[in-house]
Scaffold this motif. Sequence first.
Motif, PDB file in Angstrom:
ATOM      1  N   GLY A 111     -71.415  40.096 -37.883  1.00 38.66           N
ATOM      2  CA  GLY A 111     -72.556  39.254 -37.529  1.00 38.66           C
ATOM      3  C   GLY A 111     -73.525  39.040 -38.659  1.00 38.66           C
ATOM      4  N   ASN A 112     -73.354  39.746 -39.772  1.00 38.95           N
ATOM      5  CA  ASN A 112     -74.254  39.570 -40.898  1.00 38.95           C
ATOM      6  C   ASN A 112     -73.645  38.622 -41.900  1.00 38.95           C
ATOM      7  OD1 ASN A 112     -76.037  41.502 -39.863  1.00 38.95           O
ATOM      8  ND2 ASN A 112     -74.837  43.171 -40.765  1.00 38.95           N
ATOM      9  N   PRO A 113     -74.377  37.592 -42.311  1.00 39.93           N
ATOM     10  CA  PRO A 113     -73.814  36.652 -43.264  1.00 39.93           C
ATOM     11  C   PRO A 113     -73.594  37.307 -44.612  1.00 39.93           C
ATOM     12  CG  PRO A 113     -76.140  36.220 -42.934  1.00 39.93           C
ATOM     13  CD  PRO A 113     -75.755  37.259 -41.941  1.00 39.93           C
ATOM     14  N   ALA A 114     -72.589  36.829 -45.292  1.00 37.01           N
ATOM     15  CA  ALA A 114     -72.297  37.367 -46.615  1.00 37.01           C
ATOM     16  C   ALA A 114     -73.358  36.921 -47.600  1.00 37.01           C
ATOM     17  CB  ALA A 114     -70.918  36.892 -47.081  1.00 37.01           C
ATOM     18  N   THR A 115     -73.469  37.645 -48.705  1.00 33.07           N
ATOM     19  CA  THR A 115     -74.486  37.350 -49.698  1.00 33.07           C
ATOM     20  C   THR A 115     -74.293  35.959 -50.259  1.00 33.07           C
ATOM     21  OG1 THR A 115     -74.496  39.661 -50.294  1.00 33.07           O
ATOM     22  CG2 THR A 115     -75.503  38.133 -51.854  1.00 33.07           C
ATOM     23  N   GLY A 116     -75.390  35.215 -50.319  1.00 35.37           N
ATOM     24  CA  GLY A 116     -75.368  33.904 -50.947  1.00 35.37           C
ATOM     25  C   GLY A 116     -74.915  32.782 -50.055  1.00 35.37           C
ATOM     26  N   GLY A 117     -74.676  32.977 -48.810  1.00 36.47           N
ATOM     27  CA  GLY A 117     -74.195  31.891 -47.967  1.00 36.47           C
ATOM     28  C   GLY A 117     -74.765  31.961 -46.583  1.00 36.47           C
ATOM     29  N   GLY A 118     -74.621  30.851 -45.846  1.00 31.85           N
ATOM     30  CA  GLY A 118     -75.001  30.787 -44.441  1.00 31.85           C
ATOM     31  C   GLY A 118     -76.488  30.741 -44.247  1.00 31.85           C
ATOM     32  N   GLY A 119     -76.872  30.329 -43.045  1.00 32.68           N
ATOM     33  CA  GLY A 119     -78.278  30.348 -42.684  1.00 32.68           C
ATOM     34  C   GLY A 119     -79.041  29.175 -43.247  1.00 32.68           C
ATOM     35  N   VAL A 120     -80.095  28.754 -42.555  1.00 40.15           N
ATOM     36  CA  VAL A 120     -80.956  27.687 -43.017  1.00 40.15           C
ATOM     37  C   VAL A 120     -82.258  28.303 -43.484  1.00 40.15           C
ATOM     38  CG1 VAL A 120     -82.156  25.589 -42.380  1.00 40.15           C
ATOM     39  CG2 VAL A 120     -79.920  26.090 -41.385  1.00 40.15           C
ATOM     40  N   ASP A 164     -69.517  42.977 -50.344  1.00 34.94           N
ATOM     41  CA  ASP A 164     -70.531  43.588 -49.492  1.00 34.94           C
ATOM     42  C   ASP A 164     -70.072  44.938 -48.932  1.00 34.94           C
ATOM     43  OD1 ASP A 164     -68.638  42.817 -47.697  1.00 34.94           O
ATOM     44  OD2 ASP A 164     -69.943  41.534 -46.490  1.00 34.94           O
ATOM     45  N   GLY A 165     -68.881  45.381 -49.327  1.00 30.29           N
ATOM     46  CA  GLY A 165     -68.387  46.679 -48.888  1.00 30.29           C
ATOM     47  C   GLY A 165     -67.889  46.725 -47.471  1.00 30.29           C
ATOM     48  N   GLY A 166     -67.711  45.556 -46.844  1.00 30.93           N
ATOM     49  CA  GLY A 166     -67.238  45.530 -45.464  1.00 30.93           C
ATOM     50  C   GLY A 166     -65.723  45.509 -45.393  1.00 30.93           C
ATOM     51  N   VAL A 167     -65.201  44.623 -44.543  1.00 27.77           N
ATOM     52  CA  VAL A 167     -63.750  44.496 -44.382  1.00 27.77           C
ATOM     53  C   VAL A 167     -63.135  44.069 -45.711  1.00 27.77           C
ATOM     54  CG1 VAL A 167     -61.925  43.249 -43.180  1.00 27.77           C
ATOM     55  CG2 VAL A 167     -64.008  43.897 -41.955  1.00 27.77           C
ATOM     56  N   PRO A 168     -62.091  44.742 -46.182  1.00 28.46           N
ATOM     57  CA  PRO A 168     -61.448  44.373 -47.453  1.00 28.46           C
ATOM     58  C   PRO A 168     -60.645  43.086 -47.321  1.00 28.46           C
ATOM     59  CG  PRO A 168     -60.231  46.141 -46.398  1.00 28.46           C
ATOM     60  CD  PRO A 168     -61.466  45.922 -45.566  1.00 28.46           C
TER      61      PRO A 168
END
Length: 421
Positions: free
Chosen positions: A111-120, A372-376
């Motif tokens: 549910g957390n957007p990756a760095t540098g993308g998504g969101g307005v 981001d250290g999440g799912v590889p």
Amino acid sequence: MTDYVTADASSSSTCTAPETITTAAMTTTTTTTTSKEEEKSVEPGAKAPKMKSQLSARSSTDGKDRGGGGVETRPSSADVDDRRSSSGRGLSRGNGGANVSQASSVSGHNGNPATGGGGVQSGGTTARKQQTSFFSGSKIKHLKKPDGVPLWRKDIQYEFLQAIFTDDKPVFTSSYDRRAGQTFADVYIDAMARSSKTSKILRDKLTSERPNALNMAMVCLLVNVGRMNTTLNFFPEMKAQLRTYHSIPSLQSYTDTHAYKQLQDAPRLKSILKGACEDRKEPVTLDQLMTLPVPRTNPINLVFLLSTYAPKISELHFPESRDFYDLVMRVTLSSKSRARAFLWLMWWYLEGDFDTESAMKNPFGQGLESKDGGVPCRVPQFEHLTEEQAAKENVDADGELEFGEKMRLERKKGLNDLYIY
């Protein structure tokens, strides 16, 4: 006016009033002119919100048409021009765009957007940059050559395509009849054959003549990903003014003189691909795709989706210095490693569960750790080549060189006869 008359009566002067009236008129005229100038100076600013609202309304409509329902889907013409003049990724394929809220939700499975993308984000400049960042196309270069010049192995990246369509891992499931144990070539050619735009004769050839079907699938994949546009034709007798003829010796020189016509031309191939995506309800966003059970869609529709969301795919699944379109264009990465990365993505979105277990058991290699250290969920390591090593890949055989020159001369003769008569 009352004060003015009283002053005139007390002074008993007959010339004061006209002068004062003239002065007042001039003052009034000056005031009116100033007001008009102020109105003109204010007018662009006053109209700006209206224009912005119109663009917003258009974007909302586009989002609904594509099944997005998000904030925006398509940039303005100014955004497109700015994007084309810069080195950013723009829209050149006319596929519409990615919805920001949907793309951002894809960036992180928790549910957390990756760095540098998504969101307005607030602020016109930031919002505009984010809007254009979710479009793909400008980095993919269309194959363009003068009329009659062949498309050599290096042009189409033959070894990359061959590695994809000759892979024998039966790890895919047909999205039509849910048959498991299919190779990627099986499910891709099956989707081509089932398209409503595929004629019965061509459908029979696709299912019965495997070598020719593989050749057609290779060209279709280039059209699918946007590497070939719809101005290319593979028939020397073609006379359309807005298209150019090119032979493909690596695909055509080993078949009989008529079988190569099974390639069709690029516009017809694009029509077949679009038919495979429009004949039935298919997901139109990555968000929709990821909510569906396996098999989620056909591979043709998936390639269109990955191309549309190429910046986001690059951010999620590729190293910092690599891009989704490097799969079909970066010759200093080995053909086999690029094909492996492509098939890794195909399995991840068609068959995987988007979790760590899926990333580790992907039949095309274990996923690499994400930033981001999440799912590889990054594609397996690429094999880098020097310029000398890259030159040893996609080398045309002597027979292919002869075939290409023969077809170039045939095309030239046909054009000369056409202009003479």
